[in-house]
Scaffold this motif. Structure first.
Motif, PDB file in Angstrom:
ATOM      1  N   THR A  31       0.786  -1.228   0.000  1.00  0.00           N
ATOM      2  CA  THR A  31       0.000   0.000   0.000  1.00  0.00           C
ATOM      3  C   THR A  31       0.822   1.284   0.000  1.00  0.00           C
ATOM      4  O   THR A  31       0.251   2.349   0.193  1.00  0.00           O
ATOM      5  N   SER A  33       2.066   4.557  -1.106  1.00  0.00           N
ATOM      6  CA  SER A  33       1.585   5.444  -2.167  1.00  0.00           C
ATOM      7  C   SER A  33       2.733   5.822  -3.089  1.00  0.00           C
ATOM      8  O   SER A  33       3.902   5.801  -2.707  1.00  0.00           O
ATOM      9  N   SER A  34       2.374   6.190  -4.317  1.00  0.00           N
ATOM     10  CA  SER A  34       3.409   6.600  -5.266  1.00  0.00           C
ATOM     11  C   SER A  34       4.090   7.874  -4.787  1.00  0.00           C
ATOM     12  O   SER A  34       5.289   8.047  -5.003  1.00  0.00           O
TER      13      SER A  34
END
Length: 146
Positions: A31, A33-34
């Motif tokens: 999970t 995040s970018s």
């Protein structure tokens, strides 16, 4: 078949790498995040940066970066350190925990992409290795032109 133009090759590289990262991230179920991954990557290569510099490098607004950094500080992935030349300013630096998270994230993505490349020949692996080295060298030079 004619050879593609340099711009077409670069567009294909950008599009393909973005797609590969997205596919690997989705397959991994992780999970991160970018924005977090990008921020950790920037700090690991560029060293400590002011929040505004980090926001520009990460392509998000300064308020967005401030919000992101709050959670990253809470998770001990980054820390604030005093700026040597300007005691009013803070620099953001990656922590050992942040470096470990980024290293694990990259290893996970690489493992997820592995099956897409299982059938490559030794020559194709050599071509990818050459391309990866070239891309790394060119992206490292980018700061010289910024």
């Amino acid at each position: 078949m004619t050879n593609p133009e340099p711009t077409q090759i670069l567009e294909s590289l950008i599009s393909s790498t973005t797609r590969l990262v997205r596919i690997a991230a989705q397959r991994s179920g992780r999970t991160m995040s970018s924005a977090t991954a990008r921020t950790l990557s920037i700090l690991s290569t560029d060293g400590p940066l002011r929040i505004g510099e980090l926001a520009r490098a990460s392509r998000i607004s300064q308020p967005g970066m401030t919000k992101l950094l709050r959670s990253m500080i809470d998770e001990e992935q980054v820390s604030r350190i005093a700026h040597e030349d300007d005691q009013r300013a803070w620099l953001i630096t990656i922590t050992p925990k942040g470096l470990e998270a980024m290293t694990t994230w990259r290893a996970t993505l690489a493992a997820e992409m592995g099956p897409l490349f299982d059938d490559l020949t030794d020559e194709e692996w050599d071509a990818l290795a050459t391309s990866a080295s070239l891309l790394e060298a060119r992206s490292s030079r980018e700061e010289q032109f910024a």
